[in-house]
Design a protein around this motif. Sequence first.
Motif, mmCIF file in Angstrom:
data_model
loop_
_atom_site.group_PDB
_atom_site.id
_atom_site.type_symbol
_atom_site.label_atom_id
_atom_site.label_comp_id
_atom_site.label_asym_id
_atom_site.label_seq_id
_atom_site.Cartn_x
_atom_site.Cartn_y
_atom_site.Cartn_z
ATOM 1 N N GLU A 1 0.836 -1.206 0.000
ATOM 2 C CA GLU A 1 0.000 0.000 0.000
ATOM 3 C C GLU A 1 0.868 1.252 0.000
ATOM 4 O OE1 GLU A 1 -2.611 -0.415 3.408
ATOM 5 O OE2 GLU A 1 -4.322 -0.570 2.047
ATOM 6 N N LYS A 2 1.940 1.222 0.833
ATOM 7 C CA LYS A 2 2.835 2.379 0.916
ATOM 8 C C LYS A 2 3.575 2.613 -0.405
ATOM 9 C CE LYS A 2 3.719 2.451 5.887
ATOM 10 N NZ LYS A 2 4.742 2.409 6.964
ATOM 11 N N MET A 3 4.032 1.524 -1.002
ATOM 12 C CA MET A 3 4.749 1.659 -2.273
ATOM 13 C C MET A 3 3.832 2.198 -3.354
ATOM 14 S SD MET A 3 7.813 1.004 -1.599
ATOM 15 C CE MET A 3 8.364 1.140 -3.304
ATOM 16 N N ASP A 4 2.590 1.716 -3.377
ATOM 17 C CA ASP A 4 1.618 2.207 -4.371
ATOM 18 C C ASP A 4 1.354 3.696 -4.155
ATOM 19 O OD1 ASP A 4 1.447 -0.306 -5.440
ATOM 20 O OD2 ASP A 4 -0.413 -0.853 -4.410
ATOM 21 N N LYS A 5 1.239 4.091 -2.880
ATOM 22 C CA LYS A 5 0.991 5.500 -2.591
ATOM 23 C C LYS A 5 2.202 6.341 -2.966
ATOM 24 C CE LYS A 5 -0.805 8.613 0.952
ATOM 25 N NZ LYS A 5 -1.245 8.771 2.347
ATOM 26 N N LYS A 6 3.398 5.814 -2.751
ATOM 27 C CA LYS A 6 4.597 6.563 -3.103
ATOM 28 C C LYS A 6 4.668 6.796 -4.605
ATOM 29 C CE LYS A 6 9.573 6.762 -2.287
ATOM 30 N NZ LYS A 6 10.748 6.133 -1.625
ATOM 31 N N ILE A 7 4.262 5.802 -5.380
ATOM 32 C CA ILE A 7 4.248 5.959 -6.838
ATOM 33 C C ILE A 7 3.255 7.046 -7.236
ATOM 34 C CG2 ILE A 7 3.638 4.818 -9.009
ATOM 35 C CD1 ILE A 7 4.707 2.214 -7.781
ATOM 36 N N LYS A 8 2.092 7.055 -6.587
ATOM 37 C CA LYS A 8 1.095 8.080 -6.882
ATOM 38 C C LYS A 8 1.622 9.467 -6.542
ATOM 39 C CE LYS A 8 -2.929 5.092 -6.139
ATOM 40 N NZ LYS A 8 -4.142 4.841 -5.305
ATOM 41 N N VAL A 9 2.291 9.573 -5.395
ATOM 42 C CA VAL A 9 2.865 10.858 -4.986
ATOM 43 C C VAL A 9 3.927 11.302 -5.987
ATOM 44 C CG1 VAL A 9 4.217 12.032 -3.203
ATOM 45 C CG2 VAL A 9 2.394 10.460 -2.546
ATOM 46 N N SER A 10 4.748 10.356 -6.442
ATOM 47 C CA SER A 10 5.791 10.668 -7.422
ATOM 48 C C SER A 10 5.181 11.197 -8.719
ATOM 49 C CB SER A 10 6.630 9.419 -7.703
ATOM 50 O OG SER A 10 7.586 9.668 -8.706
ATOM 51 N N ASN A 11 4.089 10.593 -9.146
ATOM 52 C CA ASN A 11 3.417 11.043 -10.377
ATOM 53 C C ASN A 11 2.837 12.441 -10.202
ATOM 54 O OD1 ASN A 11 4.017 8.665 -11.736
ATOM 55 N ND2 ASN A 11 2.139 7.660 -11.074
ATOM 56 N N ILE A 12 2.274 12.698 -9.022
ATOM 57 C CA ILE A 12 1.741 14.036 -8.752
ATOM 58 C C ILE A 12 2.872 15.063 -8.802
ATOM 59 C CG2 ILE A 12 0.686 15.501 -6.986
ATOM 60 C CD1 ILE A 12 -0.907 13.092 -6.070
ATOM 61 N N TRP A 13 4.021 14.693 -8.235
ATOM 62 C CA TRP A 13 5.181 15.590 -8.244
ATOM 63 C C TRP A 13 5.611 15.917 -9.669
ATOM 64 C CZ3 TRP A 13 8.048 19.128 -6.250
ATOM 65 C CH2 TRP A 13 9.344 19.346 -6.722
ATOM 66 N N ILE A 14 5.665 14.922 -10.510
ATOM 67 C CA ILE A 14 6.076 15.141 -11.903
ATOM 68 C C ILE A 14 5.124 16.103 -12.600
ATOM 69 C CG2 ILE A 14 6.332 14.022 -14.151
ATOM 70 C CD1 ILE A 14 7.320 11.536 -12.666
ATOM 71 N N ASN A 15 3.824 15.957 -12.332
ATOM 72 C CA ASN A 15 2.829 16.822 -12.969
ATOM 73 C C ASN A 15 2.887 18.248 -12.430
ATOM 74 O OD1 ASN A 15 1.830 14.708 -14.549
ATOM 75 N ND2 ASN A 15 0.376 14.078 -12.956
ATOM 76 N N LEU A 16 3.181 18.379 -11.138
ATOM 77 C CA LEU A 16 3.190 19.701 -10.516
ATOM 78 C C LEU A 16 4.506 20.442 -10.729
ATOM 79 C CD1 LEU A 16 1.507 19.042 -7.049
ATOM 80 C CD2 LEU A 16 0.527 20.292 -8.974
ATOM 81 N N ALA A 17 5.618 19.714 -10.734
ATOM 82 C CA ALA A 17 6.942 20.336 -10.717
ATOM 83 C C ALA A 17 7.307 21.008 -12.029
ATOM 84 C CB ALA A 17 8.002 19.307 -10.353
ATOM 85 N N GLY A 18 6.746 20.527 -13.145
ATOM 86 C CA GLY A 18 7.072 21.127 -14.431
ATOM 87 C C GLY A 18 8.552 21.032 -14.743
ATOM 88 N N LYS A 19 9.206 22.176 -14.980
ATOM 89 C CA LYS A 19 10.623 22.192 -15.357
ATOM 90 C C LYS A 19 11.523 21.710 -14.223
ATOM 91 C CE LYS A 19 11.154 27.073 -14.110
ATOM 92 N NZ LYS A 19 11.495 28.428 -14.610
ATOM 93 N N TYR A 20 11.017 21.730 -12.989
ATOM 94 C CA TYR A 20 11.831 21.293 -11.862
ATOM 95 C C TYR A 20 11.771 19.782 -11.635
ATOM 96 C CZ TYR A 20 12.049 26.251 -10.739
ATOM 97 O OH TYR A 20 12.272 27.602 -10.795
ATOM 98 N N ALA A 21 10.910 19.095 -12.358
ATOM 99 C CA ALA A 21 10.741 17.651 -12.157
ATOM 100 C C ALA A 21 12.036 16.889 -12.425
ATOM 101 C CB ALA A 21 9.623 17.116 -13.047
ATOM 102 N N GLN A 22 12.759 17.287 -13.470
ATOM 103 C CA GLN A 22 14.006 16.619 -13.807
ATOM 104 C C GLN A 22 15.174 17.144 -12.980
ATOM 105 O OE1 GLN A 22 14.182 14.032 -15.893
ATOM 106 N NE2 GLN A 22 11.963 14.194 -16.212
ATOM 107 N N LEU A 23 15.008 18.320 -12.405
ATOM 108 C CA LEU A 23 16.100 18.954 -11.665
ATOM 109 C C LEU A 23 16.114 18.538 -10.196
ATOM 110 C CD1 LEU A 23 18.384 20.998 -12.122
ATOM 111 C CD2 LEU A 23 16.797 22.797 -11.396
ATOM 112 N N VAL A 24 14.924 18.483 -9.609
ATOM 113 C CA VAL A 24 14.814 18.172 -8.186
ATOM 114 C C VAL A 24 14.634 16.669 -7.997
ATOM 115 C CG1 VAL A 24 13.485 18.536 -6.070
ATOM 116 C CG2 VAL A 24 13.813 20.429 -7.693
ATOM 117 N N ASP A 25 15.504 16.053 -7.212
ATOM 118 C CA ASP A 25 15.435 14.615 -6.944
ATOM 119 C C ASP A 25 14.254 14.341 -6.010
ATOM 120 O OD1 ASP A 25 15.775 11.972 -6.301
ATOM 121 O OD2 ASP A 25 17.924 12.113 -5.969
ATOM 122 N N PHE A 26 13.306 13.535 -6.488
ATOM 123 C CA PHE A 26 12.108 13.239 -5.696
ATOM 124 C C PHE A 26 12.462 12.585 -4.366
ATOM 125 C CE2 PHE A 26 8.771 10.142 -4.529
ATOM 126 C CZ PHE A 26 7.751 11.035 -4.244
#
Length: 277
Positions: free
Chosen positions: A107-132
């Motif tokens: 459950e935690k791993m699945d939630k972490k993946i969801k959080v990671s996807n949200i970060w990618i969508n929100l971060a924009g140009k910083y998604a590749q720059l900032v280490d999740f």
Amino acid sequence: MELKVEEIKALEPIRFNYEEIKSQLQEQLKKYKGVVYTEEMIAQAKTDKATVRKVKDAINDEKKRIKNLLLADYTVNFEPKCKELMEMLENVYNEIDTQVKAFEEKEKMDKKIKVSNIWINLAGKYAQLVDFDVIFQEQWLNKTYTMNKVEEDLKSIVVRTERDFETMDQRVADKEINELVKAFYLEHLDKPETALTLALAEEYAIKERRAKVSSFANNTQDVTKTEENPTETSQNLTQNGNLQIIDFRVEATTEQLKSLKAFLINNKIKFGPVPKD
């Protein structure tokens, strides 16, 4: 399922000649109270010691014997059977617990993946720059920590990062140092509230290190140049009225020459090679 134990009849009080023994001890021990043994009485002291210890051990042995009698059924019968039943339950409990923990971990791993996807969508140009993994917070995986709250945290990190980058661009003009400061900032985003302060402090640290290296290189070149091709002469010292001219030879290591040159420069003392004439 319930463990039912038949009512245990209250045991009768243990009766023994307590008052009789206490009275006898009080009388017999009077002769030992406050006694001082001399060197000649050491043999008697050892005998008295053995007598007192013998009575004490006899009482203690009887105490243990009665205790074992009273606890015999509990120790030999009841306690080991309860342990056997508990072990049966423990084995099953562990099997179930292993599966429950595996499910919770998934459950935690699945939630972490969801959080990671949200970060990618929100971060924009910083998604590749900032280490999740650097900005990731373990509390986000708690069941009580809703995805809406996680999203608010991520948005806050994006806004702060963008603002901090603008601040660093305004404060750090040197392009190379600017890149180093930003890299340092990104490495410390596990604590986003202090990352900018640490990064700006790193700017001064970088400049200080560069200045030390530059000073070291310049001093080395100046000393070498003075040793191999001196340009300053002692004649320049005579331009001021009260100056004295002293010619001397120095034998020293390169490091010592650097220190000597620094001393002369800091004290505004002109120096140069000894004139040939």
